[in-house]
Design a protein around this motif. Structure first.
Motif, PDB file in Angstrom:
ATOM      1  N   TRP A  31      31.416  44.735  45.078  1.00 66.53           N
ATOM      2  CA  TRP A  31      32.357  45.823  45.361  1.00 66.53           C
ATOM      3  C   TRP A  31      32.929  46.438  44.076  1.00 66.53           C
ATOM      4  O   TRP A  31      33.232  47.624  44.049  1.00 66.53           O
ATOM      5  CB  TRP A  31      33.505  45.302  46.227  1.00 66.53           C
ATOM      6  CG  TRP A  31      33.147  45.113  47.669  1.00 66.53           C
ATOM      7  CD1 TRP A  31      32.492  44.052  48.234  1.00 66.53           C
ATOM      8  CD2 TRP A  31      33.415  46.018  48.740  1.00 66.53           C
ATOM      9  NE1 TRP A  31      32.351  44.237  49.586  1.00 66.53           N
ATOM     10  CE2 TRP A  31      32.914  45.437  49.927  1.00 66.53           C
ATOM     11  CE3 TRP A  31      34.044  47.257  48.826  1.00 66.53           C
ATOM     12  CZ2 TRP A  31      33.004  46.050  51.173  1.00 66.53           C
ATOM     13  CZ3 TRP A  31      34.156  47.876  50.067  1.00 66.53           C
ATOM     14  CH2 TRP A  31      33.642  47.281  51.220  1.00 66.53           C
TER      15      TRP A  31
ATOM     16  N   ILE B  61      35.832  46.222  42.724  1.00 66.23           N
ATOM     17  CA  ILE B  61      37.202  46.737  42.836  1.00 66.23           C
ATOM     18  C   ILE B  61      38.006  46.329  41.608  1.00 66.23           C
ATOM     19  O   ILE B  61      37.988  45.177  41.188  1.00 66.23           O
ATOM     20  CB  ILE B  61      37.860  46.227  44.134  1.00 66.23           C
ATOM     21  CG1 ILE B  61      37.096  46.786  45.339  1.00 66.23           C
ATOM     22  CG2 ILE B  61      39.327  46.641  44.204  1.00 66.23           C
ATOM     23  CD1 ILE B  61      37.561  46.241  46.677  1.00 66.23           C
TER      24      ILE B  61
ATOM     25  N   ALA C 121      33.723  50.636  41.093  1.00 68.29           N
ATOM     26  CA  ALA C 121      34.106  50.337  42.472  1.00 68.29           C
ATOM     27  C   ALA C 121      33.332  51.219  43.445  1.00 68.29           C
ATOM     28  O   ALA C 121      33.185  52.427  43.230  1.00 68.29           O
ATOM     29  CB  ALA C 121      35.607  50.542  42.651  1.00 68.29           C
TER      30      ALA C 121
ATOM     31  N   HIS D  58      41.266  44.348  47.120  1.00 65.53           N
ATOM     32  CA  HIS D  58      40.511  43.280  46.458  1.00 65.53           C
ATOM     33  C   HIS D  58      40.562  41.933  47.176  1.00 65.53           C
ATOM     34  O   HIS D  58      39.951  40.964  46.705  1.00 65.53           O
ATOM     35  CB  HIS D  58      41.042  43.087  45.040  1.00 65.53           C
ATOM     36  CG  HIS D  58      42.392  42.421  44.996  1.00 65.53           C
ATOM     37  ND1 HIS D  58      43.513  42.990  45.515  1.00 65.53           N
ATOM     38  CD2 HIS D  58      42.788  41.220  44.499  1.00 65.53           C
ATOM     39  CE1 HIS D  58      44.544  42.190  45.341  1.00 65.53           C
ATOM     40  NE2 HIS D  58      44.124  41.092  44.730  1.00 65.53           N
TER      41      HIS D  58
END
Length: 349
Positions: free
Chosen positions: A126, A128, A133, A263
């Protein structure tokens, strides 16, 4: 920097030297530093001398940096980097890393996997908190999930650890909590002085010895951040020693097509936890435990999280997406003050 500033705002009241109501002079110093991918700060007060306070503050910084080096996934000399790149072979790690892994697996078991130290494949996927991101394809998430599961971490004794099934360990969920416990132990074990320590380790606040030399009136006042404005607080808890740890969806996130992706991942789905919560705070003598449980409780959601806390006697504060604030019965062991009414929050006692 954003996360550090938000964490710093949790502290609503700090002592200076010679705080009123105390007949003992305190010598206070502050040490600011960067570790564990965030900005940290520690206030140390000595009842002996300014140099003693400064020496202890430097020792704390050095010890936290030592932990950072051991627990980092990105520093090639670190234990976790070596473990994650050992292709499933048994790997020797330091005492710190082995102990942190023991604790991580203990809390993973305790929470039935709601906290899981093997989330690294999803964290990387991901991205993040980084410039990369993105929302991965479902097929990518499904593949990453095949490597997730705390049961894939085997502690073999003698500081030997083995990862099975392509697992990758990330101790970011308890690393700062473990550091908080180390700070507490350093102050407690050094009997050369009467220490008063406040450590801000991002979203983790660790306290030792009270904020003044007057044991009757020296509680620290720690604010719980408003998820909509983390420079302000919606509640305050007051205690002398221990830890206050907060996790929230406002700490690291990005938005895509009007949807917020934060997150805190649900190990069952591979997506950011959609639990109806904005933030969870745990108050506990053990900072490592509090750190792990804030993540787990966020994943569980309000109903399961409250039930878990009551069964395990956990002091916790839940903030829901509809601006309700809930506290567990154990929170009554410390002073809790609700401040969020004017900001549209309701205290659901």
């Amino acid at each position: 920097m954003k996360r550090y500033l938000a964490a710093a705002m949790l502290l609503l009241a700090l002592s200076g030297c010679g705080s009123s109501g105390s007949s003992t002079q305190l010598y206070t110093t502050t040490e600011d530093f960067f570790a564990m991918d965030t900005y940290m700060s520690v206030d140390v007060s000595s009842e002996k001398s300014e140099s003693a306070a400064e020496d202890m503050a430097v020792k704390i910084e050095q010890r936290v940096n030592q932990l950072d080096a051991a627990l980092s996934r990105t520093q090639q000399a670190g234990d976790l980097y070596k473990l994650n790149h050992a292709n499933g072979q048994p790997t020797e790690v330091s005492d710190d890393t082995y102990t942190a892994l023991e604790k991580a697996l203990e809390y993973a078991e305790m929470t039935n996997g709601a906290f899981d130290p093997t989330m690294a494949p999803l964290t990387d996927l991901w991205g993040i908190g980084t410039d990369n991101a993105r929302v991965p394809a479902q097929s990518e998430i499904d593949e990453a999930l095949t490597h997730v599961g705390y049961q894939n971490v085997k502690l073999l004794g003698n500081n030997q650890v083995q990862l099975l099934n392509g697992a990758q360990v990330d101790l970011g969920g308890i690393g700062k909590g473990y550091a908080g416990d180390i700070v507490h132990e350093m102050a407690e074990s050094d009997t050369s002085d009467q220490w008063h320590v406040l450590a801000r380790l991002s979203g983790n606040i660790e306290m030792y010895g009270g904020k003044t030399a007057d044991s009757g009136t020296d509680n620290w006042n720690i604010g719980i951040a408003d998820p909509d404005d983390n420079t302000d607080s919606i509640a305050v808890v007051s205690l002398r020693d221990g830890s206050v740890v907060t996790s929230g969806d406002y700490e690291r996130f990005f938005e895509k097509d009007g949807k917020r992706y934060h997150h805190i991942f649900d190990p069952a789905t591979g997506y950011p936890a959609d639990s109806g919560l904005r933030g969870v705070t745990v108050i506990d003598p053990c900072s490592t435990k509090a750190d792990a449980l804030t993540t787990a409780l966020f994943v569980m959601g309000l109903d399961k999280g409250m039930k878990f806390c009551e069964e395990n006697k956990i002091a916790a504060v839940f903030i829901t997406s509809d601006k309700q604030v809930y506290t567990t019965s154990k929170t009554g062991d410390c002073t809790f003050e609700f401040l969020g009414e004017k900001k549209g929050y309701t205290y659901a006692e």
